[in-house]
Design an enzyme around this catalytic site. Structure first.
Site, short mmCIF file in Angstrom:
data_model
loop_
_atom_site.label_atom_id
_atom_site.label_comp_id
_atom_site.label_asym_id
_atom_site.label_seq_id
_atom_site.Cartn_x
_atom_site.Cartn_y
_atom_site.Cartn_z
CD GLU A 60 16.96 -13.58 -6.49
OE1 GLU A 60 16.40 -14.07 -5.51
OE2 GLU A 60 16.64 -12.48 -6.98
CE LYS B 20 14.72 -10.81 -8.96
NZ LYS B 20 14.18 -11.25 -7.69
CE LYS C 194 11.61 -2.95 -4.64
NZ LYS C 194 12.35 -4.00 -5.36
CB CYS D 250 -0.95 0.08 1.18
SG CYS D 250 -2.14 -1.25 1.21
CD GLU E 183 9.92 -11.45 -7.80
OE1 GLU E 183 11.15 -11.30 -7.74
OE2 GLU E 183 9.14 -10.91 -7.01
NE ARG F 133 4.69 1.70 0.13
CZ ARG F 133 5.68 1.43 0.97
NH1 ARG F 133 6.92 1.67 0.61
NH2 ARG F 133 5.44 0.93 2.15
CG HIS G 78 18.89 -37.40 -2.68
ND1 HIS G 78 19.30 -38.62 -2.21
CD2 HIS G 78 20.02 -36.68 -2.90
CE1 HIS G 78 20.62 -38.64 -2.13
NE2 HIS G 78 21.08 -37.47 -2.55
CD1 TRP H 200 -0.01 -6.45 -2.86
CD2 TRP H 200 -0.48 -7.00 -0.74
NE1 TRP H 200 0.25 -7.80 -2.70
CE2 TRP H 200 -0.03 -8.17 -1.42
CE3 TRP H 200 -0.84 -7.12 0.60
CZ2 TRP H 200 0.08 -9.40 -0.79
CZ3 TRP H 200 -0.74 -8.36 1.23
CH2 TRP H 200 -0.28 -9.48 0.53
CG ASN I 249 0.89 0.28 4.43
OD1 ASN I 249 0.57 -0.88 4.19
ND2 ASN I 249 2.15 0.67 4.48
N GLY I 250 -1.34 -1.41 6.36
CA GLY I 250 -1.12 -2.25 7.54
C GLY I 250 -2.34 -3.12 7.79
C1 AGP Z 1 12.23 -10.00 -4.72
O1 AGP Z 1 12.26 -9.89 -6.08
C2 AGP Z 1 11.01 -9.74 -4.02
N1 AGP Z 1 10.02 -9.11 -4.69
C3 AGP Z 1 10.90 -10.08 -2.56
O2 AGP Z 1 11.23 -11.42 -2.41
C4 AGP Z 1 11.75 -9.24 -1.58
O3 AGP Z 1 13.10 -9.50 -1.76
C5 AGP Z 1 11.31 -9.54 -0.15
O4 AGP Z 1 9.96 -9.21 0.00
C6 AGP Z 1 12.14 -8.83 0.88
O5 AGP Z 1 12.02 -7.45 0.78
P1 AGP Z 1 13.03 -6.49 1.52
O6 AGP Z 1 14.37 -6.75 0.97
O7 AGP Z 1 12.53 -5.11 1.21
O8 AGP Z 1 12.94 -6.81 2.98
#
Ligand code: AGP
Length: 630
Positions: free
Chosen positions: A499, A503, A625, A2, A506, A27, A522, A80, A106-107
């Site tokens: 990672e 990527k 984000k 948010c 997401e 956000r 395994h 969000w 927000n929250g």
């Molecule tokens: C990564 O591409 C993300 N969108 C997500 O995993 C992010 O790294 C995670 O939410 C942690 O965020 P931060 O680094 O702001 O704490």
């Protein structure tokens, strides 16, 4: 999670608020809404609002067809969704029954159900399924209960804040308050911008982060936990705690400008941020290496004795930042000989980790606001562990609450997918590891100096990788219809594989899994069918023991079962050639530092696949984000 904007000043508020929302949309983008206060300042006014489900563009389109009346006071929100689906009805702002109070939030208000019942028992009907709406009703009631006076609106907000449980940033406007926007924050971010127009008229901004007002001012004020702020056309800025005691907010100047938060000619913010990685690494190293090649980390406010006393390190973080921690473990343990455990923040505090004064807990967070990480940090502090934040956003909550901080200097990261902040985090972890080794005397000065020289070469190595990304893009286009893509790695390449898979998930919404290459036999090898793409990140042939040879065997194993193998290997590694359907070359880099270069093609690959599939690369579905709820 948010984005919130507030404005009081001489400019047309709607334009300022919408521009702020545009910059905060990363956000959350389930819905967007605005409220402005209209009417003669001297006489009674009213609120005009507009809200739409979906991206901000939907709201802008609606406003273009049906503009709001002019105003110089406004609030806005990009959502969000947590409580209540992403619909028009649940979009913020939420109004009190008499429509005289508008609130954005927000929250999560944890006691909203009990509060809602209280209002419903009094016959108040709710217009949404959100937890937020109770705040609008509470604020209207608190305001009505207070005598008229200059502090009435802020006091009403304080009274409401004292009743709420959970995490909240609330920003509100009132039809009877022609000059004021008030806000409160607990466990959720809020910053204030203080500026003036070209003709010297003061103006005040509220934002979930400084991006909300960076086009107008770089002068910001940091708000602490449990504080209420009023921005008033004549009285300016007043900050109090929830009890009403006036507090002085910390002033700071944002060290980047609006241009840094633009796409700069790239199709996506993500592409721009990938291209900025050499600079992000160089800036993160800047000023932290002395003339003799020694580490100078003055910001790490832990004494040498405290650093020498450390006998265990935890690295705690989420998502991509968690992967940075996994990568750091290899280097930090190797350089310092201190055991390092890496854990996702959302699990850390629930399993009662063994912490004491000789434990160092490193929390990594791009945003500095991730609630899971913040809660883990607070848990560590409560157990008296030393805490060190690696963070990209100055003045955010996590570094403010840590004993020590090392800022990454990646600049604003707008795309939801972390790229440049990730590489900067890895580099910051290397700096911490080497610094510990230096202070504790487990590495000679010339050994530290040699690794520092390797670190200094990383920006160039990443630039080199970036110059060779055209074939990776073409490969990405050819993979766009894949149903599953697997990622394998061993040793430091294992977290890189994780990672790469994250990527892809997401951005491209393709099923992807990262595995330790040795684990394949395994179980996961059963997933491989004819043509399944398998990306293998190959550690350097100079990596410890026979790890390289084992990975080459793993490539053969998956290929023998029909996999289409995509191999990321350093220049000159010919062992992989017979078994690779595609090879992506990266420059030779010391084993422990290699993740900084091998990650880059995986970012480009995911971006290209997502783009080819027609997705919004910068704002992937369901994500935000900064995740400010647990
Ligand atoms: C990564 O591409 C993300 N969108 C997500 O995993 C992010 O790294 C995670 O939410 C942690 O965020 P931060 O680094 O702001 O704490």
């Amino acid at each position: 999670m948010c984005g919130i904007v507030g404005y009081v000043g001489p400019q047309e508020a709607l334009g300022v608020v919408l521009e702020g929302l545009r910059r905060l949309e990363y956000r959350g983008y389930d819905s967007a809404g605005v409220a402005v206060r209209i009417g003669d300042p001297a006489a009674g006014g009213e609120l005009a609002t507009a809200r739409r489900a979906g991206k901000l563009a939907n709201l802008e389109k609606a406003l273009a067809g049906q503009p709001l009346p002019p105003s110089t006071i406004g609030i806005g929100h990009t959502r969000w969704a947590t409580h209540g689906g992403p619909t028009d009805r649940n979009a913020h702002p939420h109004l009190s029954t008499d429509a005289r109070v508008a609130v954005v939030h927000n929250g999560i208000i944890e006691n909203f159900a009990a509060l809602r019942e209280e209002f419903e028992a009094r016959g108040i009907e709710f217009g949404s399924d959100t937890d937020t709406e109770v705040a609008a009703h509470l604020l209207a009631a608190a305001y009505d209960d207070l005598p008229a006076g200059p502090d009435r609106f802020a006091e009403a907000m304080r009274a409401v804040s004292r009743r709420l449980e959970g995490a909240f940033t609330l920003v509100a406007t009132h039809a009877d308050e022609p000059h004021t926007v008030v806000a409160a924050r607990r466990n959720s971010p809020l910053v204030v911008g203080v500026g003036q127009t070209a003709d010297g008229v003061p103006e005040y901004f509220l934002g979930s982060d400084v991006a909300a007002f960076i086009a107008h001012t770089r002068e910001a004020r940091e708000l602490g936990q449990d504080q209420v702020v009023e921005i008033h056309r004549e009285r300016g800025l007043t900050v109090t705690d929830f009890a009403g005691t006036v507090v002085e907010p910390t002033a700071y100047t944002v060290d980047w400008d609006a241009a840094a938060a633009e796409k700069g000619g790239h199709d996506w913010f993500m592409l721009k941020e990938i291209a900025e990685q050499p600079q992000a690494i160089a800036d993160t190293l800047l000023g932290r290496i002395g003339d003799a090649g020694e580490l100078v980390l003055d910001e790490v406010r832990l004494s040498d004795q405290e650093l020498r006393d450390i006998d265990k390190i935890f690295v705690v973080s989420c998502g991509t930042s968690f992967h940075a921690g996994l990568i750091a473990k290899y280097a930090v343990e190797h350089w310092t000989r201190i055991p390092v455990e890496v854990e996702v923040a959302s699990e850390f505090r629930y399993r009662d980790p063994v912490l004491d004064r000789s434990t160092l807990v490193i929390v990594i967070s791009q945003s500095g606001e991730t609630m899971d990480t913040l809660m883990a940090l607070r848990h560590a502090r409560a157990q008296e562990a030393r805490t060190l934040a690696i963070c990209n956003v100055n003045g955010s909550t996590i570094p403010r609450e840590s004993d020590a901080v090392l800022y990454t200097r990646a600049g604003p990261e707008i795309a939801v997918a972390s790229t440049k902040s990730f590489l900067a985090q890895i580099v910051a972890c290397y700096l911490v590891g080497l610094f510990l080794a230096q202070v504790r005397g487990v590495k000679y000065a010339d050994e530290v100096g040699a690794i520092v020289e390797d670190l200094r070469r990383l920006p160039e190595a990443v630039s080199e990788v970036l110059l060779q990304m055209e074939p990776v893009r073409a490969l990405g286009r050819s993979l766009a219809s894949a149903g599953t893509i697997l990622f394998l790695g061993r040793h430091v390449a294992y977290p890189v594989a994780l990672e790469g898979a994250l990527k892809l998930k997401e951005l491209a919404y393709i099923h992807a899994e990262g595995f330790a290459a040795g684990e394949l036999k395994h179980g996961p090898i059963a997933l491989i069918e004819q043509g399944t793409p398998v990306v293998v990140v190959v550690p350097s042939p100079r990596a410890r023991e026979s790890v390289h040879g084992k990975v080459v065997s793993n490539i053969q194993e998956v290929r023998a079962r029909g996999a289409r193998t995509i191999v990321i290997a350093e220049q000159g590694d010919d062992d992989v050639v017979p078994y690779a359907d595609h090879i992506i070359r990266v420059p030779r880099t010391p084993t422990l530092l290699a993740p900084v270069v091998t990650t880059v093609p995986l970012q480009v690959l995911a971006c290209e696949i997502a783009d080819t599939r027609g997705h919004d690369v910068d704002q992937p579905r369901n994500l935000a984000k900064s995740v400010t709820v647990e």
